[in-house]
Design a protein around this motif. Sequence first.
Motif, PDB file in Angstrom:
ATOM      1  N   ALA A 178       0.844  -1.140  -0.099  1.00 22.98           N
ATOM      2  CA  ALA A 178       0.027   0.101  -0.174  1.00 22.98           C
ATOM      3  C   ALA A 178       1.027   0.970   0.036  1.00 22.98           C
ATOM      4  CB  ALA A 178      -1.018  -0.053   1.227  1.00 22.98           C
ATOM      5  N   TRP A 179       0.489   2.197  -0.931  1.00 17.74           N
ATOM      6  CA  TRP A 179       1.279   3.423  -1.044  1.00 17.74           C
ATOM      7  C   TRP A 179       0.520   4.696  -0.842  1.00 17.74           C
ATOM      8  CZ3 TRP A 179       6.341   1.923  -2.939  1.00 17.74           C
ATOM      9  CH2 TRP A 179       6.656   0.620  -3.421  1.00 17.74           C
ATOM     10  N   ASP A 180       1.355   5.790  -0.354  1.00 20.20           N
ATOM     11  CA  ASP A 180       0.619   6.837  -0.317  1.00 20.20           C
ATOM     12  C   ASP A 180       1.143   7.661  -1.415  1.00 20.20           C
ATOM     13  OD1 ASP A 180       0.065   9.795  -0.173  1.00 20.20           O
ATOM     14  OD2 ASP A 180       0.212   9.645   1.929  1.00 20.20           O
ATOM     15  N   PRO A 181       0.055   8.038  -2.736  1.00 20.27           N
ATOM     16  CA  PRO A 181       0.482   8.354  -3.827  1.00 20.27           C
ATOM     17  C   PRO A 181       0.792   9.907  -4.044  1.00 20.27           C
ATOM     18  CG  PRO A 181      -1.679   8.569  -3.777  1.00 20.27           C
ATOM     19  CD  PRO A 181      -1.131   7.856  -2.631  1.00 20.27           C
ATOM     20  N   ARG A 182       0.633  10.685  -2.652  1.00 20.94           N
ATOM     21  CA  ARG A 182       1.327  11.942  -2.800  1.00 20.94           C
ATOM     22  C   ARG A 182       2.730  12.218  -2.207  1.00 20.94           C
ATOM     23  NH1 ARG A 182      -3.546  12.983   1.631  1.00 20.94           N
ATOM     24  NH2 ARG A 182      -2.606  10.996   2.113  1.00 20.94           N
ATOM     25  N   THR A 183       2.947  11.129  -1.161  1.00 18.97           N
ATOM     26  CA  THR A 183       4.453  11.181  -0.687  1.00 18.97           C
ATOM     27  C   THR A 183       5.211  10.486  -1.440  1.00 18.97           C
ATOM     28  OG1 THR A 183       4.034   9.921   0.987  1.00 18.97           O
ATOM     29  CG2 THR A 183       3.485  12.077   1.449  1.00 18.97           C
ATOM     30  N   LEU A 184       4.690   9.259  -2.282  1.00 18.75           N
ATOM     31  CA  LEU A 184       5.206   8.180  -2.929  1.00 18.75           C
ATOM     32  C   LEU A 184       5.957   7.230  -2.041  1.00 18.75           C
ATOM     33  CD1 LEU A 184       7.186  10.297  -5.679  1.00 18.75           C
ATOM     34  CD2 LEU A 184       4.892   9.305  -5.878  1.00 18.75           C
ATOM     35  N   SER A 185       5.392   7.161  -0.880  1.00 16.11           N
ATOM     36  CA  SER A 185       5.966   6.325   0.159  1.00 16.11           C
ATOM     37  C   SER A 185       5.123   5.024   0.304  1.00 16.11           C
ATOM     38  CB  SER A 185       6.118   6.913   1.578  1.00 16.11           C
ATOM     39  OG  SER A 185       4.900   7.450   1.839  1.00 16.11           O
ATOM     40  N   CYS A 186       5.758   4.003   0.843  1.00 15.99           N
ATOM     41  CA  CYS A 186       5.101   2.568   0.995  1.00 15.99           C
ATOM     42  C   CYS A 186       4.909   2.572   2.373  1.00 15.99           C
ATOM     43  CB  CYS A 186       6.122   1.677   0.729  1.00 15.99           C
ATOM     44  SG  CYS A 186       5.421  -0.147   1.236  1.00 15.99           S
ATOM     45  N   ILE A 187       3.397   2.400   2.524  1.00 15.40           N
ATOM     46  CA  ILE A 187       3.009   2.522   4.022  1.00 15.40           C
ATOM     47  C   ILE A 187       2.699   1.328   4.555  1.00 15.40           C
ATOM     48  CG2 ILE A 187       0.629   3.054   5.152  1.00 15.40           C
ATOM     49  CD1 ILE A 187      -0.071   5.054   2.973  1.00 15.40           C
ATOM     50  N   ALA A 188       2.558  -0.024   3.685  1.00 17.05           N
ATOM     51  CA  ALA A 188       2.577  -1.206   4.246  1.00 17.05           C
ATOM     52  C   ALA A 188       3.043  -2.185   3.249  1.00 17.05           C
ATOM     53  CB  ALA A 188       1.031  -1.430   4.822  1.00 17.05           C
ATOM     54  N   THR A 189       3.729  -3.140   3.659  1.00 19.72           N
ATOM     55  CA  THR A 189       4.087  -4.459   2.878  1.00 19.72           C
ATOM     56  C   THR A 189       3.090  -5.680   3.470  1.00 19.72           C
ATOM     57  OG1 THR A 189       6.229  -3.760   2.221  1.00 19.72           O
ATOM     58  CG2 THR A 189       5.829  -5.863   1.781  1.00 19.72           C
ATOM     59  N   PHE A 190       2.436  -6.322   2.682  1.00 22.99           N
ATOM     60  CA  PHE A 190       1.692  -7.335   3.060  1.00 22.99           C
ATOM     61  C   PHE A 190       2.124  -8.688   2.506  1.00 22.99           C
ATOM     62  CE2 PHE A 190      -1.305  -3.878   1.893  1.00 22.99           C
ATOM     63  CZ  PHE A 190      -1.551  -3.804   3.374  1.00 22.99           C
ATOM     64  N   ALA A 191       2.998  -9.255   3.665  1.00 21.88           N
ATOM     65  CA  ALA A 191       3.575 -10.641   3.159  1.00 21.88           C
ATOM     66  C   ALA A 191       2.904 -11.769   3.912  1.00 21.88           C
ATOM     67  CB  ALA A 191       5.039 -10.260   3.644  1.00 21.88           C
ATOM     68  N   GLY A 192       2.164 -12.549   3.189  1.00 20.35           N
ATOM     69  CA  GLY A 192       1.649 -13.488   3.662  1.00 20.35           C
ATOM     70  C   GLY A 192       1.445 -14.725   2.798  1.00 20.35           C
ATOM     71  N   HIS A 193       1.656 -14.511   1.557  1.00 23.13           N
ATOM     72  CA  HIS A 193       1.721 -15.727   0.387  1.00 23.13           C
ATOM     73  C   HIS A 193       2.916 -16.175   0.401  1.00 23.13           C
ATOM     74  CE1 HIS A 193      -2.586 -14.796  -0.553  1.00 23.13           C
ATOM     75  NE2 HIS A 193      -2.378 -13.644  -0.712  1.00 23.13           N
ATOM     76  N   THR A 194       2.872 -17.413  -0.151  1.00 23.08           N
ATOM     77  CA  THR A 194       4.129 -18.032  -0.209  1.00 23.08           C
ATOM     78  C   THR A 194       4.494 -18.231  -1.776  1.00 23.08           C
ATOM     79  OG1 THR A 194       3.047 -20.164  -0.304  1.00 23.08           O
ATOM     80  CG2 THR A 194       3.786 -19.538   1.955  1.00 23.08           C
ATOM     81  N   ASP A 195       3.615 -17.585  -2.401  1.00 23.88           N
ATOM     82  CA  ASP A 195       3.979 -17.812  -3.949  1.00 23.88           C
ATOM     83  C   ASP A 195       3.362 -16.433  -4.700  1.00 23.88           C
ATOM     84  OD1 ASP A 195       4.702 -18.635  -6.634  1.00 23.88           O
ATOM     85  OD2 ASP A 195       3.741 -20.554  -6.077  1.00 23.88           O
TER      86      ASP A 195
END
Length: 407
Positions: free
Chosen positions: A278-295
């Motif tokens: 998930a990204w903030d398009p105004r600041t171009l920063s990554c808000i969160a990384t969703f790491a739960g899948h294995t593929d």
Amino acid sequence: MEIEAVSLLIARATQVPRRTKQLTKGLITDTTLLAREIAEKEPLITERVFSQLVGSLDRLQARLIADGNVQQYSKFKTLRAHLLPLTNVAFDKQGKKCITGSYDRSCKLWDVNTGSELHSYEGHTNVVYALAFNNPFCDKILTGSFDKTARLWSTENGECYQTFWGHTAEVVSVRFSPQSDLVATASMDSTARLFSIVTGQETSVLQGHTAEVIAIQFNNDGNQIITGSFDHTVGIWDTRTAKRIGILTGHQEEISNCLYNFSCSLVASGSMDTTAKAWDPRTLSCIATFAGHTDEVLDIAFDLRGRRLATGSSDCSAQVWDVYTSFSALATMEGHVGEVSKLCFSPSGMQLLTASSDSTARLWDPETGNCVQILKGHKDDVFSCAFNYRGDTIITASKDNTCRIWR
């Protein structure tokens, strides 16, 4: 202006945090009081349109209650659509018509209620891969093809209005601007392009990606567009200047999809690196990384309030994530025995629909992860699925050359 304001406020009303979520637990909102609360904060809501706001909230409430009752769907129609496998499918805004694309180089328009073919759009010289209606008007269809072109068609008489030339490789994603004055195309030639609907002429070339562009979406105002690429990045572009005004960098592998949420305050991306972000398009920063899948993450979808994100993966599962407060995992959907290549929320967000290479589609409770129904009957991979606008009809498309309508 006042009618448009009502539509805007209804959309905002669906974002009232916990009030509507309680509808299926026995607590019914007083829609008149809610409308007064909204009107106090929104000067565009005048007494002249107040009754329309209340009526629309009543309809929204009824839809939420119906969806919360977990409708069971059964096969209504089978559309034996094409001579060769299908590539994509889409409902119009009202869910009364749908379009299908195919390897047989055609697109077809169907009447959902009768199952009859209304038009067959022929003219592309290769696979018709990408499809779109110009919602909410739905009087035009846009198709993108492996023949390196896109075409604009009439839903009324089947006429081809425009052919959009310029790409040097396959067109794999197409979109109408919110004002329906422009179309956007994404291509394996590493570019995206904008064309005028009226003249058919190219207005902009969005250059900057170093690999295939496979996803594209306008923001609500139509003045910006995002593109997802196999170069591992998402680009943000100003449609008025054709300049790239931001790059979202952080994925380690190819992008599979990218989307704005309802308010365009967030951008989500899915990647072959097994994560979504998930990204903030105004600041171009990554808000969160969703790491739960294995593929690989093959598809992503926001609910219509933009508060939850669903991810589908080659690991045969789907996951739902909070993208409003905690940015944490909410539920995991396990049960498919093939990759989950497509998913979408019901209009109220009370159900999640997944399509899989195991020849089935499944309906899930996105809060618990429980499977509430398996849609069986296709003979090959189910690669696309969608709810209609009311949420009472589902369409699934399969490599067995058919679409199925479920009600």
